[in-house]
Design an enzyme around this catalytic site. Structure first.
Site, PDB file in Angstrom:
ATOM      1  N   ALA A  48       0.908  -1.030  -0.440  1.00 54.17           N
ATOM      2  CA  ALA A  48      -0.147  -0.257   0.018  1.00 54.17           C
ATOM      3  C   ALA A  48       0.662   1.350   0.028  1.00 54.17           C
ATOM      4  CB  ALA A  48      -0.776   0.188   1.301  1.00 54.17           C
ATOM      5  N   ALA A 139       4.957  -5.779  -5.054  1.00 56.06           N
ATOM      6  CA  ALA A 139       6.046  -6.338  -6.633  1.00 56.06           C
ATOM      7  C   ALA A 139       7.030  -6.478  -4.950  1.00 56.06           C
ATOM      8  CB  ALA A 139       6.314  -5.156  -6.958  1.00 56.06           C
ATOM      9  N   TYR A 233       9.236  -9.154 -21.521  1.00 59.66           N
ATOM     10  CA  TYR A 233       7.774  -9.346 -19.793  1.00 59.66           C
ATOM     11  C   TYR A 233       6.882  -9.981 -20.347  1.00 59.66           C
ATOM     12  CZ  TYR A 233       5.168  -6.711 -16.463  1.00 59.66           C
ATOM     13  OH  TYR A 233       4.743  -7.624 -15.635  1.00 59.66           O
ATOM     14  N   LEU A 269       4.102   2.313 -15.647  1.00 62.97           N
ATOM     15  CA  LEU A 269       4.422   3.274 -15.214  1.00 62.97           C
ATOM     16  C   LEU A 269       5.826   2.911 -14.723  1.00 62.97           C
ATOM     17  CD1 LEU A 269       1.455   4.462 -14.376  1.00 62.97           C
ATOM     18  CD2 LEU A 269       2.466   5.311 -15.415  1.00 62.97           C
ATOM     19  N   THR A 271       7.326   3.096 -11.664  1.00 60.06           N
ATOM     20  CA  THR A 271       7.370   3.036  -9.705  1.00 60.06           C
ATOM     21  C   THR A 271       8.914   1.811  -9.986  1.00 60.06           C
ATOM     22  OG1 THR A 271       6.490   0.714 -10.526  1.00 60.06           O
ATOM     23  CG2 THR A 271       4.982   2.374 -10.048  1.00 60.06           C
TER      24      THR A 271
HETATM   25  P1  NAI Z   1       6.005  -0.504  -6.168  1.00 59.90           P
HETATM   26  O1  NAI Z   1       7.095  -0.738  -6.064  1.00 59.90           O
HETATM   27  O2  NAI Z   1       5.904   0.883  -6.288  1.00 59.90           O
HETATM   28  O3  NAI Z   1       5.201  -1.051  -4.782  1.00 59.90           O
HETATM   29  C1  NAI Z   1       5.365  -1.821  -4.079  1.00 59.90           C
HETATM   30  C2  NAI Z   1       5.058  -2.327  -2.956  1.00 59.90           C
HETATM   31  O4  NAI Z   1       5.023  -3.866  -2.690  1.00 59.90           O
HETATM   32  C3  NAI Z   1       4.713  -1.288  -2.066  1.00 59.90           C
HETATM   33  O5  NAI Z   1       4.237  -1.097  -1.242  1.00 59.90           O
HETATM   34  C4  NAI Z   1       6.114  -2.723  -0.843  1.00 59.90           C
HETATM   35  O6  NAI Z   1       6.037  -1.792   0.020  1.00 59.90           O
HETATM   36  C5  NAI Z   1       5.426  -3.357  -1.206  1.00 59.90           C
HETATM   37  N1  NAI Z   1       6.264  -4.897  -0.829  1.00 59.90           N
HETATM   38  C6  NAI Z   1       7.263  -5.754  -1.585  1.00 59.90           C
HETATM   39  N2  NAI Z   1       7.940  -6.303  -0.999  1.00 59.90           N
HETATM   40  C7  NAI Z   1       6.900  -6.389   0.348  1.00 59.90           C
HETATM   41  C8  NAI Z   1       6.768  -7.551   1.537  1.00 59.90           C
HETATM   42  N3  NAI Z   1       7.767  -9.086   1.572  1.00 59.90           N
HETATM   43  N4  NAI Z   1       5.777  -7.662   2.266  1.00 59.90           N
HETATM   44  C9  NAI Z   1       4.867  -6.085   1.688  1.00 59.90           C
HETATM   45  N5  NAI Z   1       4.514  -5.915   1.442  1.00 59.90           N
HETATM   46  C10 NAI Z   1       6.449  -5.575   0.554  1.00 59.90           C
HETATM   47  O7  NAI Z   1       5.283  -1.297  -7.731  1.00 59.90           O
HETATM   48  P2  NAI Z   1       4.017  -1.280  -8.477  1.00 59.90           P
HETATM   49  O8  NAI Z   1       4.713  -0.411  -9.418  1.00 59.90           O
HETATM   50  O9  NAI Z   1       3.273  -0.700  -8.066  1.00 59.90           O
HETATM   51  O10 NAI Z   1       3.681  -2.879  -8.722  1.00 59.90           O
HETATM   52  C11 NAI Z   1       1.950  -3.078  -7.724  1.00 59.90           C
HETATM   53  C12 NAI Z   1       1.672  -4.287  -8.570  1.00 59.90           C
HETATM   54  O11 NAI Z   1       1.012  -3.757 -10.400  1.00 59.90           O
HETATM   55  C13 NAI Z   1       2.971  -5.503  -9.261  1.00 59.90           C
HETATM   56  O12 NAI Z   1       2.210  -6.038  -9.345  1.00 59.90           O
HETATM   57  C14 NAI Z   1       3.442  -5.054 -10.549  1.00 59.90           C
HETATM   58  O13 NAI Z   1       3.152  -5.689 -11.407  1.00 59.90           O
HETATM   59  C15 NAI Z   1       1.996  -4.371 -10.951  1.00 59.90           C
HETATM   60  N6  NAI Z   1       1.956  -3.493 -12.539  1.00 59.90           N
HETATM   61  C16 NAI Z   1       2.887  -2.265 -12.182  1.00 59.90           C
HETATM   62  C17 NAI Z   1       3.091  -2.109 -13.404  1.00 59.90           C
HETATM   63  C18 NAI Z   1       3.935  -1.036 -13.648  1.00 59.90           C
HETATM   64  O14 NAI Z   1       4.389  -0.488 -14.656  1.00 59.90           O
HETATM   65  N7  NAI Z   1       4.652  -0.203 -12.648  1.00 59.90           N
HETATM   66  C19 NAI Z   1       2.166  -2.037 -14.603  1.00 59.90           C
HETATM   67  C20 NAI Z   1       0.970  -3.063 -14.192  1.00 59.90           C
HETATM   68  C21 NAI Z   1       0.978  -3.794 -13.170  1.00 59.90           C
END
Ligand code: NAI
Length: 392
Positions: A48, A139, A233, A269, A271
């Site tokens: 979150a 992630a 990917y 996006l 991130t």
């Molecule tokens: P992000 O890196 O911004 O966020 C990841 C989140 O997971 C953070 O809140 C982090 O604290 C938490 N986290 C990581 N390991 C953890 C653990 N062991 N325990 C608890 N929390 C943990 O990543 P993003 O990009 O927002 O990714 C979120 C989802 O969205 C992923 O499944 C990703 O594949 C998907 N996604 C991302 C896209 C992109 O382009 N960024 C596109 C489409 C889907």
């Protein structure tokens, strides 16, 4: 002290508390202006603190006035190093939520562990009774499963090696990058970390403890992307994990027929997670340029508020033939992809600043860590030790 960005390729090792607060406030203001109306009441967000999960928490909290419990893995400041951006984002989110009279509590720890699942269940029991929505937005690079096995995720191909243009983030030049094929255990590791097994374990644990409504909604996020990036990917190790995640939604719907389980395929996006994928940052920079010109570029908050407003709470949730919600509809439109492919063919070190929105890429990158936000005075001393109200 005065905090400055320290960038090492695709990561920034510092974060700015006031900039992160401003970033959260801007997302809150955006969501409030969307007039979302229908939505959930008690939302558990796993992952979150940054990216799509943070945008989901803000949309639930400030778009729908829902109570939220956020789970994440972040580091507070130790007085010498800054906290991670997700720590500062959450402190700001909770403070803003409490000011607005909206329930918000957070748990910092390993979401893959039984301990954090139990802690979450106890909190839901004590404060809510039952959750009506669970968003799964993790992630992570590795996972220790409930049997104590450590799994590591990789970003590799699953067939032959793949060579393509890539943006060297150290100096903004166009180079060629080769991504090597994964060994079978690396494919398996990526599926274990980024596939649906842990999402299922969460839902089963919440069901067993009777802390989730029978007809609750659960959503996990996936990505497909254009053919250009398929080898790394869609057909790569991460794509295999995402197919597992998508299949998990189907298995969940069969196992718990009243549960509404969906995967939303989101837009690419910048991130913290996605900046680390080879070749993909150049695609992002070109995509940003094209979508800004076409007029339909979105960030995480625009994507997720559109997901809530136009997809999740409709009479029937619109999906593709595979049952997935497609928030990547604008990214994958014929017009956008045709322009991306044209630009991809032409891009070189000499013309990268004109052909791609490299500036926009870097602005998003810095803003993720709380830098380059308008209205923040970066010459002012700030205290890097910030408390998240609900965490002791
Ligand atoms: P992000 O890196 O911004 O966020 C990841 C989140 O997971 C953070 O809140 C982090 O604290 C938490 N986290 C990581 N390991 C953890 C653990 N062991 N325990 C608890 N929390 C943990 O990543 P993003 O990009 O927002 O990714 C979120 C989802 O969205 C992923 O499944 C990703 O594949 C998907 N996604 C991302 C896209 C992109 O382009 N960024 C596109 C489409 C889907």
């Amino acid at each position: 002290m005065i905090i400055e960005p320290k960038v090492r390729e695709f990561i920034c090792t510092t974060a700015h508390p006031e900039g992160c607060r401003e970033n959260v406030k801007q997302q809150i203001a955006y969501v409030k202006a969307q007039n979302i109306k229908k939505g959930p009441k008690k939302v558990l967000v796993i992952g979150a603190s940054t990216g799509y999960g943070l945008a989901s928490r803000i949309t639930a909290g400030f778009g729908c006035e829902a109570a939220t419990i956020g789970i994440f893995f972040e580091k507070p400041s130790n007085g010498k190093r800054t906290a991670t951006p997700g720590w500062y984002n959450t402190a700001a989110f909770e403070e803003e939520a409490h000011k607005a009279g909206i329930y918000a509590k957070s748990i910092n720890g390993d979401a893959f562990s039984c301990e954090i699942k139990e802690k979450t269940i106890d909190l839901i029991k004590k404060d809510w009774g039952k959750a009506d929505m669970v968003i799964y937005s993790l992630a992570a690079p590795r996972r220790t499963d409930k049997n104590g096995n450590l799994w590591v995720s990789s970003l590799k191909t699953t067939k032959e090696a793949f060579t393509e243009k890539s943006l060297d983030l150290r100096n903004n030049t166009i180079v060629e990058k080769t991504v090597e094929p994964a060994k079978p255990e690396e494919i398996q590791g990526t599926k274990k970390v980024m596939g649906g097994e842990d999402w299922m374990e969460w839902i089963e644990a919440l069901k067993d403890a009777d802390v989730i409504e029978e007809n609750a909604l659960t959503v996990a996020y996936s990505y497909i992307g254009p053919e250009l990036t398929y080898p790394i990917y869609f057909d790569g190790t991460i794509g295999q994990a995402k197919r597992h995640l998508e299949n998990t939604a189907k298995v969940m719907r069969e196992k718990f027929p009243k549960l509404q389980a969906y995967v939303s395929v989101n837009k690419a996006l910048v991130t913290q997670a996605s900046a680390a994928i080879p070749i993909v940052p150049l695609y992002f920079a070109i995509l940003y340029k094209v979508m800004k010109e076409v007029g339909n570029h979105e960030g995480c908050i625009e994507q997720i508020s559109r997901l809530f407003k136009e997809k999740l709470f409709k009479e029937s949730v619109p999906t593709d033939a595979e049952g997935r919600i497609r928030m990547d509809d604008w990214e994958l439109s014929e017009e956008v992809q045709r322009k991306v492919v044209e630009a991809w063919k032409q891009v070189t070190t000499e013309n990268v600043t004109e052909i791609s929105d490299i500036e926009g890429y870097w602005e998003d990158f810095y803003q993720m860590f709380g830098f380059h936000l308008a209205g923040v005075d970066y010459t002012k001393d700030v205290d890097m030790e910030v408390k998240i109200p609900s965490i002791d």
